[in-house]
Design an enzyme around this catalytic site. Sequence first.
Site, mmCIF file in Angstrom:
data_model
loop_
_atom_site.group_PDB
_atom_site.id
_atom_site.type_symbol
_atom_site.label_atom_id
_atom_site.label_comp_id
_atom_site.label_asym_id
_atom_site.label_seq_id
_atom_site.Cartn_x
_atom_site.Cartn_y
_atom_site.Cartn_z
ATOM 1 N N HIS A 239 -4.562 1.306 6.828
ATOM 2 C CA HIS A 239 -4.503 0.354 7.935
ATOM 3 C C HIS A 239 -4.653 1.044 9.291
ATOM 4 O O HIS A 239 -4.027 0.626 10.277
ATOM 5 C CB HIS A 239 -3.183 -0.431 7.903
ATOM 6 C CG HIS A 239 -3.073 -1.381 6.746
ATOM 7 N ND1 HIS A 239 -3.610 -2.648 6.767
ATOM 8 C CD2 HIS A 239 -2.494 -1.237 5.524
ATOM 9 C CE1 HIS A 239 -3.357 -3.252 5.604
ATOM 10 N NE2 HIS A 239 -2.691 -2.409 4.831
ATOM 11 N N ASP B 258 1.650 0.998 3.040
ATOM 12 C CA ASP B 258 1.221 0.030 2.030
ATOM 13 C C ASP B 258 -0.293 0.039 1.876
ATOM 14 O O ASP B 258 -1.030 0.474 2.755
ATOM 15 C CB ASP B 258 1.686 -1.373 2.417
ATOM 16 C CG ASP B 258 1.068 -1.851 3.721
ATOM 17 O OD1 ASP B 258 1.092 -1.084 4.698
ATOM 18 O OD2 ASP B 258 0.553 -2.988 3.783
ATOM 19 N N GLU B 259 -0.747 -0.477 0.756
ATOM 20 C CA GLU B 259 -2.163 -0.778 0.484
ATOM 21 C C GLU B 259 -3.083 0.402 0.837
ATOM 22 O O GLU B 259 -4.077 0.248 1.537
ATOM 23 C CB GLU B 259 -2.588 -2.033 1.258
ATOM 24 C CG GLU B 259 -1.813 -3.274 0.842
ATOM 25 C CD GLU B 259 -2.244 -4.518 1.605
ATOM 26 O OE1 GLU B 259 -2.303 -5.607 0.988
ATOM 27 O OE2 GLU B 259 -2.510 -4.408 2.823
ATOM 28 N N VAL B 260 -2.743 1.563 0.343
ATOM 29 C CA VAL B 260 -3.530 2.759 0.649
ATOM 30 C C VAL B 260 -4.524 3.022 -0.484
ATOM 31 O O VAL B 260 -4.134 3.320 -1.611
ATOM 32 C CB VAL B 260 -2.621 3.987 0.852
ATOM 33 C CG1 VAL B 260 -3.475 5.230 1.156
ATOM 34 C CG2 VAL B 260 -1.623 3.731 1.979
#
Length: 571
Positions: A312, A365-367
């Site tokens: 992100h 998160d969401e890596v």
Amino acid sequence: MVTSPLMCLRYCLTESNNLLLLILLQNLKERSSAEFDRMLRMGRTRLKIAYIWYLVCFFAVYCDADDANEINIWPMPVSVSFGSGNLHLSNNFELITEGSKFADASGILKEAFSRTIDIVRSSHVVELDTSKIKPSLVLKGIHVVISSPSDELQYGIDESYKLNIPAQGNPIYARIEAKTVYGALHGLQTFSQICSYSLSSRGILVHQVPWTIADQPRFSYRGLLIDTARHYQPLRVIKKIIDAMAYTKLNVLHWHIVDTQSFPLEIPSYPKLWDGSFTISERYTVADAAEIVSYAKKRGINVLAEIDVPGHAESWGFGYPSLRPSENCTGPLDVSNDFTFKLIDGILSDFSKIFKFKFVHLGGDEVDTSCWILTPHVKSWLQKQGMGDSDAYQYFVLRVQKLALSHGYEVINWEETFNEIGSKLNPQTVVHNWLAGGVAEKIVKAGLRCIVSNQDKWYLDHDIRWQDFYSNEPLENITNHQLHSRVLGGEVCMWGELIDAADIEQMVWPRAAAAAERMWTSYDKLAKDPSDVRSRLSHFRCLLNQRGVAAGPLEGLGNTRPFGPGSCYTK
């Protein structure tokens, strides 16, 4: 049939109802016999005219009241008792702090008192002159006694308060007692909900006196996330969100400032970072950020700042391209480049001068680590370090945690860090649950702390009913009471992909308010069936509207229009 106070008044003042008029005046005589005798010596017509205002006050106090058995306070206090009388709020309602140890050098209490009275009087023009009303029917002011001299706002401070509003006195004063000024602010918010405008008297009534309230929050962390990276939110919009948070007794604004799409915040140590903003007019200066923190503090709200790394973060590369693994592979941040961590250290250093909350949110998160494997120089570095991509993720998270700790912060990370790294996380880590319900139990059993935001219940950008927001229980399945203290609280999340300044308020409210009662009110006072609180939440939603908050219809899923003409209280 007489069906309203005004109809009753007109009925009494007709030629054919002298007896009823005299009965009412006799009732008033018991409250002011000298005034009655003086007026009785006047002619009958003059007596009627002179007593119109007195009758209006009588009916306002005794007839124009809310349902005597209904409490319209949100969130529900821990302990409440109330009566059936009403008082007029004095035109010169005053704040007294005699006996308080809080000197209020910063003006937090005085400003909160002024805001409270302004908001109570904002729904209509007040025409009533309370100086002409018998003092026994007027609430003259409020006496606030605070036992702590400090105005430090931090996680875990005492937010309890006691509020007493007597029905009698000479003169009559309400009283708030609190350990800290922030408990007193909550007491003022509760007081404001006990007051409302009376169309009969054309003044403000304090309903259902006497009141005795003892109150404190169930959880010390009661948060709302806003996202200014997907859509820029003007300062005034953020401040309106903070105002409404104070009305609902939420106390943490989680500011998801930057993300893949934009980097709108000024970072003096690395001034090119905000080259990643959408436009130069959609940026926050250091002074802007400090203003938000100050504005929130004066309302008892901490600001939790977040940088979401290593994923992100593609917007960071506009100002500093070397942060990207390659020109074609723009994220996550380059784990092999020491400059990445030097820059993050600079951000956290600048943060520490602005954001004084003890926690900082580091994301995680969401890596998608495929870029690290596909980029030759990063892949080569991983091989030299003997790391795979999952090892590199762990290395990145733990190294950034150490940087944050070096700046005096405690760390919050999204749930994936716990799922991937587990017990290797710094023991001071707070894990922010979002993927699913029931995860908090695993986190606290592992010895870590937790904040609950499971997306199936507490994500405001999802199509979720208010009833589900109300029913979501942060301590679900945690049967060991000794572990309850490791759940700091909860947070509702307003992600910004599909909202901007035009509709953020109606997406947040009133559903966030439903969750706010879950986080504030003691478990035994919470409704087991959300329908039991529908009327009270509807009343609060209309109160928000009256205060200028664009809270949407109760039965909507956020960005919902009314289903047709009708009263606010039925929506």
